[in-house]
Write a protein that holds these residues in place. Sequence first.
Motif, PDB file in Angstrom:
ATOM      1  N   LYS A  22     -59.128 104.340 122.329  1.00 35.00           N
ATOM      2  CA  LYS A  22     -58.443 104.481 123.612  1.00 35.00           C
ATOM      3  C   LYS A  22     -56.946 104.700 123.449  1.00 35.00           C
ATOM      4  O   LYS A  22     -56.341 105.498 124.170  1.00 35.00           O
ATOM      5  CB  LYS A  22     -58.707 103.241 124.469  1.00 35.00           C
ATOM      6  CG  LYS A  22     -60.166 103.086 124.874  1.00 35.00           C
ATOM      7  CD  LYS A  22     -60.363 101.869 125.776  1.00 35.00           C
ATOM      8  CE  LYS A  22     -61.829 101.735 126.181  1.00 35.00           C
ATOM      9  NZ  LYS A  22     -62.059 100.551 127.050  1.00 35.00           N
ATOM     10  N   LYS A  23     -56.334 103.984 122.530  1.00 39.08           N
ATOM     11  CA  LYS A  23     -54.888 104.106 122.354  1.00 39.08           C
ATOM     12  C   LYS A  23     -54.498 105.523 121.922  1.00 39.08           C
ATOM     13  O   LYS A  23     -53.505 106.072 122.388  1.00 39.08           O
ATOM     14  CB  LYS A  23     -54.389 103.089 121.321  1.00 39.08           C
ATOM     15  CG  LYS A  23     -52.903 103.140 121.035  1.00 39.08           C
ATOM     16  CD  LYS A  23     -52.076 102.718 122.233  1.00 39.08           C
ATOM     17  CE  LYS A  23     -52.210 101.236 122.495  1.00 39.08           C
ATOM     18  NZ  LYS A  23     -51.280 100.784 123.542  1.00 39.08           N
ATOM     19  N   SER A  24     -55.298 106.111 121.021  1.00 43.48           N
ATOM     20  CA  SER A  24     -55.020 107.467 120.543  1.00 43.48           C
ATOM     21  C   SER A  24     -55.607 108.541 121.452  1.00 43.48           C
ATOM     22  O   SER A  24     -55.356 109.731 121.253  1.00 43.48           O
ATOM     23  CB  SER A  24     -55.579 107.647 119.120  1.00 43.48           C
ATOM     24  OG  SER A  24     -54.976 106.746 118.226  1.00 43.48           O
ATOM     25  N   LYS A  25     -56.459 108.118 122.393  1.00 40.61           N
ATOM     26  CA  LYS A  25     -57.102 109.041 123.337  1.00 40.61           C
ATOM     27  C   LYS A  25     -57.937 110.106 122.621  1.00 40.61           C
ATOM     28  O   LYS A  25     -57.869 111.299 122.933  1.00 40.61           O
ATOM     29  CB  LYS A  25     -56.044 109.706 124.230  1.00 40.61           C
ATOM     30  CG  LYS A  25     -55.260 108.727 125.080  1.00 40.61           C
ATOM     31  CD  LYS A  25     -54.211 109.438 125.917  1.00 40.61           C
ATOM     32  CE  LYS A  25     -53.413 108.432 126.750  1.00 40.61           C
ATOM     33  NZ  LYS A  25     -52.363 109.101 127.575  1.00 40.61           N
ATOM     34  N   ARG A  49     -56.404 115.481 114.161  1.00 43.38           N
ATOM     35  CA  ARG A  49     -55.828 115.846 115.461  1.00 43.38           C
ATOM     36  C   ARG A  49     -55.433 114.616 116.287  1.00 43.38           C
ATOM     37  O   ARG A  49     -55.668 114.558 117.501  1.00 43.38           O
ATOM     38  CB  ARG A  49     -56.814 116.709 116.254  1.00 43.38           C
ATOM     39  CG  ARG A  49     -57.320 117.939 115.522  1.00 43.38           C
ATOM     40  CD  ARG A  49     -56.223 118.966 115.336  1.00 43.38           C
ATOM     41  NE  ARG A  49     -56.663 120.085 114.536  1.00 43.38           N
ATOM     42  CZ  ARG A  49     -57.292 121.162 115.024  1.00 43.38           C
ATOM     43  NH1 ARG A  49     -57.538 121.234 116.319  1.00 43.38           N
ATOM     44  NH2 ARG A  49     -57.648 122.145 114.237  1.00 43.38           N
ATOM     45  N   ILE A  50     -54.832 113.637 115.632  1.00 47.38           N
ATOM     46  CA  ILE A  50     -54.378 112.426 116.307  1.00 47.38           C
ATOM     47  C   ILE A  50     -52.955 112.662 116.808  1.00 47.38           C
ATOM     48  O   ILE A  50     -52.143 113.255 116.097  1.00 47.38           O
ATOM     49  CB  ILE A  50     -54.429 111.218 115.357  1.00 47.38           C
ATOM     50  CG1 ILE A  50     -55.881 110.974 114.921  1.00 47.38           C
ATOM     51  CG2 ILE A  50     -53.861 109.960 116.009  1.00 47.38           C
ATOM     52  CD1 ILE A  50     -56.024 109.936 113.836  1.00 47.38           C
ATOM     53  N   ASP A  75     -52.160 102.197 117.072  1.00 46.18           N
ATOM     54  CA  ASP A  75     -53.577 102.065 117.402  1.00 46.18           C
ATOM     55  C   ASP A  75     -54.217 101.116 116.387  1.00 46.18           C
ATOM     56  O   ASP A  75     -54.573 101.524 115.278  1.00 46.18           O
ATOM     57  CB  ASP A  75     -54.268 103.432 117.364  1.00 46.18           C
ATOM     58  CG  ASP A  75     -55.658 103.402 117.979  1.00 46.18           C
ATOM     59  OD1 ASP A  75     -56.318 102.350 117.876  1.00 46.18           O
ATOM     60  OD2 ASP A  75     -56.080 104.414 118.555  1.00 46.18           O
ATOM     61  N   VAL A  76     -54.364  99.833 116.763  1.00 38.83           N
ATOM     62  CA  VAL A  76     -54.892  98.824 115.845  1.00 38.83           C
ATOM     63  C   VAL A  76     -56.339  99.122 115.470  1.00 38.83           C
ATOM     64  O   VAL A  76     -56.741  98.939 114.310  1.00 38.83           O
ATOM     65  CB  VAL A  76     -54.777  97.416 116.475  1.00 38.83           C
ATOM     66  CG1 VAL A  76     -55.401  96.366 115.562  1.00 38.83           C
ATOM     67  CG2 VAL A  76     -53.322  97.075 116.749  1.00 38.83           C
ATOM     68  N   LYS A  77     -57.135  99.596 116.413  1.00 36.55           N
ATOM     69  CA  LYS A  77     -58.543  99.889 116.140  1.00 36.55           C
ATOM     70  C   LYS A  77     -58.677 101.001 115.106  1.00 36.55           C
ATOM     71  O   LYS A  77     -59.456 100.899 114.146  1.00 36.55           O
ATOM     72  CB  LYS A  77     -59.257 100.277 117.434  1.00 36.55           C
ATOM     73  CG  LYS A  77     -60.758 100.496 117.284  1.00 36.55           C
ATOM     74  CD  LYS A  77     -61.391 100.815 118.629  1.00 36.55           C
ATOM     75  CE  LYS A  77     -62.891 101.023 118.488  1.00 36.55           C
ATOM     76  NZ  LYS A  77     -63.515 101.342 119.808  1.00 36.55           N
ATOM     77  N   LEU A  78     -57.914 102.065 115.283  1.00 34.75           N
ATOM     78  CA  LEU A  78     -57.931 103.168 114.328  1.00 34.75           C
ATOM     79  C   LEU A  78     -57.410 102.712 112.971  1.00 34.75           C
ATOM     80  O   LEU A  78     -57.963 103.063 111.922  1.00 34.75           O
ATOM     81  CB  LEU A  78     -57.079 104.323 114.859  1.00 34.75           C
ATOM     82  CG  LEU A  78     -56.909 105.543 113.955  1.00 34.75           C
ATOM     83  CD1 LEU A  78     -58.256 106.182 113.667  1.00 34.75           C
ATOM     84  CD2 LEU A  78     -55.965 106.548 114.602  1.00 34.75           C
ATOM     85  N   GLY A  79     -56.344 101.900 112.976  1.00 37.37           N
ATOM     86  CA  GLY A  79     -55.793 101.393 111.728  1.00 37.37           C
ATOM     87  C   GLY A  79     -56.766 100.511 110.969  1.00 37.37           C
ATOM     88  O   GLY A  79     -56.810 100.520 109.738  1.00 37.37           O
ATOM     89  N   THR A  80     -57.581  99.754 111.693  1.00 39.58           N
ATOM     90  CA  THR A  80     -58.566  98.877 111.055  1.00 39.58           C
ATOM     91  C   THR A  80     -59.657  99.690 110.357  1.00 39.58           C
ATOM     92  O   THR A  80     -60.092  99.345 109.254  1.00 39.58           O
ATOM     93  CB  THR A  80     -59.206  97.940 112.096  1.00 39.58           C
ATOM     94  OG1 THR A  80     -58.182  97.169 112.736  1.00 39.58           O
ATOM     95  CG2 THR A  80     -60.196  96.994 111.439  1.00 39.58           C
ATOM     96  N   VAL A  81     -60.098 100.783 110.988  1.00 43.35           N
ATOM     97  CA  VAL A  81     -61.101 101.650 110.360  1.00 43.35           C
ATOM     98  C   VAL A  81     -60.519 102.295 109.100  1.00 43.35           C
ATOM     99  O   VAL A  81     -61.191 102.382 108.064  1.00 43.35           O
ATOM    100  CB  VAL A  81     -61.575 102.735 111.348  1.00 43.35           C
ATOM    101  CG1 VAL A  81     -62.566 103.682 110.675  1.00 43.35           C
ATOM    102  CG2 VAL A  81     -62.227 102.095 112.571  1.00 43.35           C
ATOM    103  N   LEU A  82     -59.270 102.726 109.164  1.00 45.84           N
ATOM    104  CA  LEU A  82     -58.599 103.267 107.979  1.00 45.84           C
ATOM    105  C   LEU A  82     -58.511 102.214 106.880  1.00 45.84           C
ATOM    106  O   LEU A  82     -58.661 102.513 105.694  1.00 45.84           O
ATOM    107  CB  LEU A  82     -57.190 103.732 108.340  1.00 45.84           C
ATOM    108  CG  LEU A  82     -57.027 105.074 109.053  1.00 45.84           C
ATOM    109  CD1 LEU A  82     -55.617 105.216 109.589  1.00 45.84           C
ATOM    110  CD2 LEU A  82     -57.370 106.225 108.125  1.00 45.84           C
TER     111      LEU A  82
END
Length: 307
Positions: A167-170, A209-210, A79-86
């Motif tokens: 979206k990728k991680s739902k 909860r990912i 999940d690139v979007k989640l990784g970017t926030v991290l």
Amino acid sequence: MTIYLPIAELSVNIFIILGMGAAVGFLSGMFGVGGGFLITPLLIFYNIPPVVAVATGANQVVASSISGAITHFRRGTLDVKLGTVLLVGGLTGATVGIWIFSLLRAIGQLDLIISLMYVIFLGTVGGLMLLESINAMRRAARNEPPAPRKPGHQHWVHRLPLKVRFKKSKIFLSVIPIVALGFAIGILTSIMGVGGGFIMVPAMIYLLRIPTNVVVGTSLFQIIFVTAYTTIVQAATNFSVDIVLAFILMVAGVIGAQYGVRVGQKLRGEQLRALLGLLVLAVGLRLAIALVVTPADIYSVVIGAHN
């Protein structure tokens, strides 16, 4: 076959170094951890000066993480979007951690604090992961479904504001705990010379909860940039990166990570967590023993030190 390491100023068996790099790369791809918590103690055990082991081992973390992240990206489990926030929190935390690292070094307590942090974090995280995974496997063996959640019940993390949909991680989650997790990992990366995956992976699974299948690739994605940033800054201040040692570890780590990802895809989530928990506990126990056992050599090499 021996090779001379110019910065570490000693000769080593190249096949042993290749084996270390390949093994840590394999674990990196399999569990989604950078492997710094393992490669650094291994290098020190092989008589590499600690300051060189920390700075150079981080390069191997970057290489194996890139290899594993690319594979997960191709499989659609990153999940690139989640990784970017991290990453936003991670780079900020790394900057703060470098300042803390310099402060601890100035007061002469760096080695002790790092060892204590390793023992505490590895022991706690490894124990919790192992306990939870054993309980999960027992429930699966008895064909018992997971305990149902109460209707309308939400974890406190999911009640925070500034929510974003990944979206990728739902998941639909606030960016606050994500940035905070990245910040904490960034500090650990700077002070302990680790990628932080052994903390990030269980935190993303149990706290945020990912889904487990997305956690591994996303963790590696964040580790790449935070570890690379930390390595560059630390190398510029300590001048302790051995390029020969780093290159050998990188080559072996990249190859090992490819096979690790393949094996990890074949195991269930609770099995992966149990194996990682055992590994983390073993490393923590080894470091705890080192704190109480009289060392063979009471002196250590310090590079770039001054009064």
